[in-house]
Each structure stands twice: as structure tokens, then as C-alpha cells.
Design a protein around this motif. Structure first.
Motif, PDB file in Angstrom:
ATOM      1  N   ALA A 139      36.930  36.903  36.573  1.00  0.00           N
ATOM      2  CA  ALA A 139      37.157  37.739  35.395  1.00  0.00           C
ATOM      3  C   ALA A 139      36.172  37.391  34.277  1.00  0.00           C
ATOM      4  O   ALA A 139      35.739  38.253  33.512  1.00  0.00           O
ATOM      5  CB  ALA A 139      38.592  37.570  34.916  1.00  0.00           C
ATOM      6  N   LEU A 243      39.669  44.871  37.132  1.00  0.00           N
ATOM      7  CA  LEU A 243      39.920  43.431  37.079  1.00  0.00           C
ATOM      8  C   LEU A 243      40.090  42.883  38.493  1.00  0.00           C
ATOM      9  O   LEU A 243      39.526  41.862  38.849  1.00  0.00           O
ATOM     10  CB  LEU A 243      41.182  43.156  36.264  1.00  0.00           C
ATOM     11  CG  LEU A 243      41.630  41.697  36.152  1.00  0.00           C
ATOM     12  CD1 LEU A 243      40.561  40.849  35.454  1.00  0.00           C
ATOM     13  CD2 LEU A 243      42.954  41.594  35.387  1.00  0.00           C
ATOM     14  N   ILE A 262      41.341  46.237  33.373  1.00  0.00           N
ATOM     15  CA  ILE A 262      41.521  45.042  32.545  1.00  0.00           C
ATOM     16  C   ILE A 262      42.471  45.220  31.355  1.00  0.00           C
ATOM     17  O   ILE A 262      43.433  44.472  31.192  1.00  0.00           O
ATOM     18  CB  ILE A 262      40.147  44.551  32.028  1.00  0.00           C
ATOM     19  CG1 ILE A 262      39.235  44.242  33.221  1.00  0.00           C
ATOM     20  CG2 ILE A 262      40.297  43.317  31.127  1.00  0.00           C
ATOM     21  CD1 ILE A 262      37.778  44.036  32.853  1.00  0.00           C
TER      22      ILE A 262
END
Ligand code: WTA
Length: 631
Positions: A139, A243, A262
């Protein structure tokens, strides 16, 4: 940071605000996070394509919200408390400061090995801190993580890697689980023979086994970390960038790559975590799931870390070295909030109660359940023996696709009702629909569970197959998200999930597509055709019952059964092994060739008194033979 709801009145008023003005409601929650640039539009959506965008134009990195923003206030607080498989080995406390540094270093290792924004990176790891760190490292650099549960076979791993064309695999030499060690590297090597997209594999040394390292492809994590930069700026990401991908089972043979983005996921993960568990600053929180499943993504890693909580991560299994292990860990770390699955509760309930009574569980304040409907006996036992009638049990209903808990009590705030997931969280608009697709209004009703309005952490698509996403979730009931679950709403408006209404079964909380297991069984050379159904199982919730048609000239016996089990283990993994295999001369099929699973389910349940309408069957006589041979 998100403020949690503190009373039932507040729940009611927040719920009504969230329905009358969802955008304002979620924008207010989103403002509590650290954004590099604010969004222009809170929500754009239609459920026809479907297209759902939350916080469009917003720029952020989720790891700055999980890590950097906590450092000033709680840098020395434990972020991850890791409990190893062996009870006599020390637990490890990783502070927010340390986690931040380790994520940055790992992120630099990924970069050094060719990882960059938008890449898919596969993680096939045991439950060790490095797994959580690898998730966050992906991430950090804007790569999309795809965690594959370490119980999956080489073939299942390869299928998942190939579907999303991952370029890096992070794995370990092996892992410890109870008395067993699993040779992950051997399995990964076998998988990678068929994965051309993987350019690098980063290996954690965990069990110190002899492994072969492939030149130019395999690198040791510790070697890479030895000379790596400590600082790693967080990549600027769009709120709607992906994500992660997480594969889950559907009603066809092919697993689906559920894709989450995300911004919305982040907001909902912290919001739901704080409100459902009512987590306080000094709480020790423990979710016993594996990070290979959605529960581990949202409620071991992201939710708790976004909330600045201390999250316990456990490497082992509930019954090693004995059935007291969970409770020993609760006592040892003074766990306050405990989240597990009904199958684990039932397995421990079947053991001597001294395994519970030997430990001091007075630190516990909230208990949680997830993954499948919890039966009343398990609920009562959990309440009585673990919670000592003093801890609310939050029965949390949700799915890989929903990203976060959807229908659940808020601990100590909203009312409980055993076996009921109770009420929707603010922002969640469930509804029940009948067979004609009409919404069922009022209470004391039953139907198929849908969600009428977007919520921030909902799936955006299935990797590489948007059409399948539309068909699976948005076409059965146009304008609504269809969950695949049946559900009751009682006279008080409380929801109780009754189980799947599609060809998906839930074994020990693991989702399994019947077609997926059937395809694996059919790989056995003597199997002509097979059909899988779920049947009630004391510990697993549902067991797998397989009906197999075999080649007539082959003798079938227990060896054949073992071979079939070995096939399933090879193609999917041990979690998909049938509990019962019945050899049958034929299957009940309609004239159009569709297997009537309803009949097979009844026979597997041992309830053959009323098999319902069998008039559409091609050959009704086959039923008598199947009934006679039932196990
Ligand atoms: C089932 C797990 C009843 C349901 C988070 C759902 C539940 C599927 C509950 C999703 C619950 C999950 N009560 N049933 N509290 N929680 N389920 O994707 O059938 O692994 O559709 O997500 O599990 O499983 P998944």
C-alpha cells in the motif's frame, strides 16, 4: 480520528442522518483522515454498470493513516502484538514507530525488486508480522496486494497469481501451524513453474528449512533488508485507485478477484471497527482470523491500525498445544476485545470445560463472531463460559465483497438477540426481496438480502471481469446489490441471516463454490460426474457431501475415496476436502440437464420424508438408489 457512537439514541440519529444525507454523513467521517488533497465529489454511482466512486479526486496514502498520523501521539504504543505458534516462545510487541520503519524498509525492498504503483503483488505467507508489514508495504508504494491464504495448494496459488498477473511473490520458507510445518517455498516453487508474470520472489526465513533458491528470481528478505534505505515516502494515490484484490469463491468453478479501492475502504474500516467493538485507546484487541481472508484484512490489519489500536496477531491454531490456547493467550495479554468464528467456538465447546476454567478471562469486555450463522448453542456457550454473561456478543454479518461489517450490534450500545446480526450499521441500507424481485416491506418477513444504496467499502469490480461483477451482484435484482444470502427480519426489525441461497457453501467459515470442488473431483480419472452439497455439521457448520458417478468398469472403494480427497487437496487445498463421498449410478437432473441440488441436500441431511416436487426429473428412479446408498 473517527468519533464513535456512544448511545442508542446517538445510533438512531446517526443512522437516520446516514440515510437522509449519505454524502454529508460520509464526508464528515472522511474528513477525520489525512488526505494529501481533498476530494471533489463525495459519491457518484449507478448500480446498472455498476460504477461506484467515493471521494473522487481525493489523494492519499492509506499507510499514512495507519502509521504516520499516529506517531506523534502513540509512536511508542504497541501496534502489533504477535503471539507465536509455540506458547513458550516470547510474544513480540511492535510499536507504531517500529512498524512504520519496518513498512518503509519493506516498501523499499519491493521497489528494489521492481515493485511499483499499480503492480499486483502476491503474498503467500504464514501468520507472522512480516505478512502485515508486506500488506502495508504494498500500500505504501501503491501496489495492489493479493494475499493468498497459505492453506491453498500450488495449483490454486498459480491460478490466482495468473489471473491478476502478479509480478512479485512474497512468501516464506515455511510456516508453523500447531504441530505441523508447511513447506510454503516448495508449494510456491511448484506454482511458479506455471506463472510467467512473476519476476521476483522474496522469501522470509521462518522455519529454517533447506530450500532451493532460483537464481535471478528468488531473494532472501533478510539479505534485502540488510542494506536498504529506512525512509520511503508514501506514494500519492487516488481515492479510487485499487488497494487490494482478494479471491473468493462464487457459484462457478473460477474464483473471483474481488477488488477494493483505497479511500472508501479506509473510511469504512475504521468507522466499523471503532463502532462495533467500541474500542478504547488502551484496549488489547484480538481477531483470530487469518490475513488470507477478508476478516484479517479489515480487522487485523487496516481497521485496528487506522484506529491506532493494539492488534494481536496469532500464528497458531486454537487447539495447539491444547484446546486452552485461545484462553491462555487472552489471559497472558489481557485481551479486552475478542473476535472469532462460530466454527472455532463449536470446536472448543466440544472439549473439556477445564480448558476454559483454567484461565482468567476477566479482561474480556466484548466478544465477536463472524463468518457464518452462529447457532444458539454456540452463542450460549460463548456468552456463558467466555463472556461470563458480562460481555456483549457482536454477531457481525458481512462479506469479502462488502469490505466491512454491515449488520451487527454495536457493543453495549444496541440491543442483542442471540443468533441475530441485529441492525445495520449507519450508512448501510439493507432490504429483503421476494422471488419476483419485489422489495418486502414491514417486519416479521423473510427474503433474499440486498443492499439498496452504496457504502464506501463495497467492491468496485472483479479483477478483469466487470461483466461477471455486474451479473453476480447487480443483475438478479436491478438497482440493488444482491448478497447471495437469505435473511429474516423479525417483528422488531432485527436481521437474522439464514445462509446462502446460491451454489456457495460455507465450511468452517470458508466460502466454497460447489462447482469449484466438483471440478477438482472430476479431475480424478474414474469420476464421470459429481455433485457437491452442504449438510449440517456439528463443528464446521456445513460439511461437504459429494455424490460421484464413476466409470462402470472401475471398482470403487476406500482407496478411490482417498484418491479423490488427494485430488481436491492438490487442486484447491485441504479445506475443500469432502467429508462424505457417495458413489452413485446417476444424479437427479431436470430434463434440461440441471442437477436438482435441493434433492441431494435433503438426502445428505438424512431428511428424505419430503423431497418436494420431483416431477420434472428426467429419471426419478435414480433417487431411490441414491437414498439407499446415503452415508
Ligand atoms: C456468511 C466473511 C451469518 C454469509 C466476513 C456471507 C455470515 C458469507 C456471517 C461471506 C454472520 C458471514 N452470520 N452468516 N455473522 N458472517 N456470513 O466472504 O453467508 O468469507 O455471505 O466473508 O459468510 O463470507 P466471506
Amino acid at each position: 480520528m473517527i468519533q464513535k457512537i456512544n448511545s442508542f439514541e446517538e445510533y438512531q440519529s446517526e443512522y437516520s442522518k446516514s440515510v437522509s444525507n449519505p454524502e454529508e454523513f460520509w464526508a464528515k467521517q472522511a474528513e477525520t483522515f489525512q488526505w494529501k488533497k481533498k476530494w471533489n465529489k463525495t459519491l457518484e454511482w449507478n448500480f446498472d454498470e455498476p460504477k461506484v466512486e467515493w471521494f473522487k479526486g481525493g489523494k492519499l496514502n492509506i499507510t499514512e493513516n495507519c502509521l504516520d498520523r499516529h506517531l506523534e501521539e502513540r509512536g511508542e504504543k504497541t501496534a502489533i502484538l504477535w503471539e507465536p505458534n509455540e506458547p513458550n516462545k516470547p510474544a513480540i510487541h511492535i510499536t507504531y514507530n517500529e512498524l512504520h520503519d519496518r513498512v518503509c524498509k519493506f516498501a523499499n525492498v519491493l521497489k528494489k525488486n521492481g515493485g511499483k504503483k499499480g503492480d499486483r503483488i502476491c503474498l503467500y505467507m504464514p501468520m507472522v508480522p512480516e505478512l502485515a508489514i508486506a500488506v502495508l508495504a504494498c500500500a505504501r508504494i501503491g501496489a495492489i496486494h493479493s494475499v493468498v491464504f497459505a492453506g491453498f495448494s500450488a495449483k490454486a496459488l498459480a491460478e490466482r497469481i495468473n489471473d491478476s498477473q502478479c509480478n512479485i511473490l512474497v512468501t516464506a520458507d515455511g510456516g508453523f501451524r500447531g504441530a505441523k510445518t508447511i513447506d510454503l517455498k516448495t508449494i510456491a516453487d511448484e506454482a511458479l513453474e506455471n506463472c510467467l508474470s512473476i519476476k521476483k520472489s522474496i522469501i522470509l526465513k521462518r522455519i529454517n528449512s533447506e530450500v532451493s533458491m532460483k537464481q535471478d528470481r528468488d531473494v532472501w528478505l533478510h539479505d534485502e533488508l540488510a542494506s536498504i534505505d529506512l525512509s520511503c515516502d508514501a506514494e500519492e494515490m487516488d481515492a479510487e485507485d485499487s488497494l487490494f484484490i482478494l479471491y473468493t469463491s462464487g457459484s462457478t468453478g473460477q474464483p473471483k478477484g474481488v477488488q477494493h479501492t483505497i479511500g472508501g475502504y479506509m473510511v469504512y474500516a475504521e468507522y466499523s471497527f471503532k463502532n462495533v467493538f467500541q474500542c478504547e485507546e488502551d484496549d488489547i484487541y484480538w481477531c483470530t482470523a487469518d490475513i488470507g481472508w477478508i476478516t484479517g484484512h479489515s480487522y487485523i490489519v487496516y481497521g485496528p491500525l487506522l484506529a491506532g489500536a493494539t492488534t494481536v496477531m496469532f500464528e497458531g491454531v486454537p487447539t495447539y498445544p491444547d484446546a486452552g490456547r485461545f484462553w491462555e493467550v487472552v489471559e497472558k495479554h489481557k485481551v479486552n476485545l475478542f473476535y472469532t468464528a462460530p466454527t472455532a467456538i463449536r470446536a472448543l465447546q466440544a472439549c473439556d470445560i477445564d480448558f476454559v476454567n483454567n484461565y482468567d478471562l476477566s479482561s474480556l469486555r466484548v466478544l465477536g463472531s463472524v463468518g457464518e450463522p452462529i447457532n444458539v448453542e454456540a452463542w450460549e456457550w460463548y456468552n456463558e463460559h467466555i463472556g461470563k454473561q458480562n460481555c456483549p456478543i457482536v454477531d457481525t454479518w458481512w462479506q469479502t465483497e462488502t469490505g466491512g461489517m454491515m449488520i451487527s450490534p454495536l457493543a453495549g450500545i444496541t440491543e442483542l438477540k442471540p443468533t441475530y446480526a441485529t441492525l445495520p450499521l449507519p450508512g448501510i441500507q439493507p432490504c429483503l426481496v421476494d422471488a419476483d424481485g419485489e422489495e418486502i416491506f414491514g417486519n416479521d418477513v423473510e427474503g433474499n438480502l440486498c443492499i439498496k444504496y452504496p457504502w464506501p467499502s463495497m467492491l468496485r469490480t472483479l479483477w478483469g471481469d466487470h461483466e461477471r461483477c455486474r451479473q453476480t451482484y447487480f443483475s438478479t435484482y436491478p438497482g440493488k446489490y444482491f448478497t447471495g444470502d437469505g435473511c429474516k427480519r423479525d417483528a422488531d426489525g432485527m436481521y437474522r441471516i439464514t445462509g446462502r441461497v446460491d451454489d456457495v457453501i460455507n465450511v468452517s467459515g470458508h466460502r466454497m463454490g460447489t462447482a469449484e470442488v466438483e471440478n477438482a473431483i472430476n479431475e480424478h480419472e474414474a469420476v464421470i460426474e459429481s455433485a457437491i452439497v452442504g449438510y449440517p455439521h456439528d463443528i464446521k457448520g456445513q460439511g461437504i457431501y459429494a455424490y460421484c458417478i464413476m466409470e462402470t468398469n472401475k471398482a470403487v472403494n476406500d482407496t478411490t475415496r482417498k484418491e479423490i480427497l488427494a485430488k481436491v487437496t492438490d487442486i484447491i487445498g485441504p479445506i475443500a476436502k469432502p467429508d462424505k463421498i457417495q458413489f452413485v449410478p446417476g444424479l437427479p437432473k431436470t430434463r434440461s440437464g440441471k442437477i436438482m441440488r435441493r434433492i441431494l441436500r435433503k438426502i445428505a441431511e438424512g431428511d428424505t420424508s419430503n423431497l418436494g416436487d420431483t416431477s420434472t426429473l428426467l429419471d426419478p428412479s435414480v433417487i431411490e438408489t441414491i437414498k439407499k446408498g446415503a452415508i
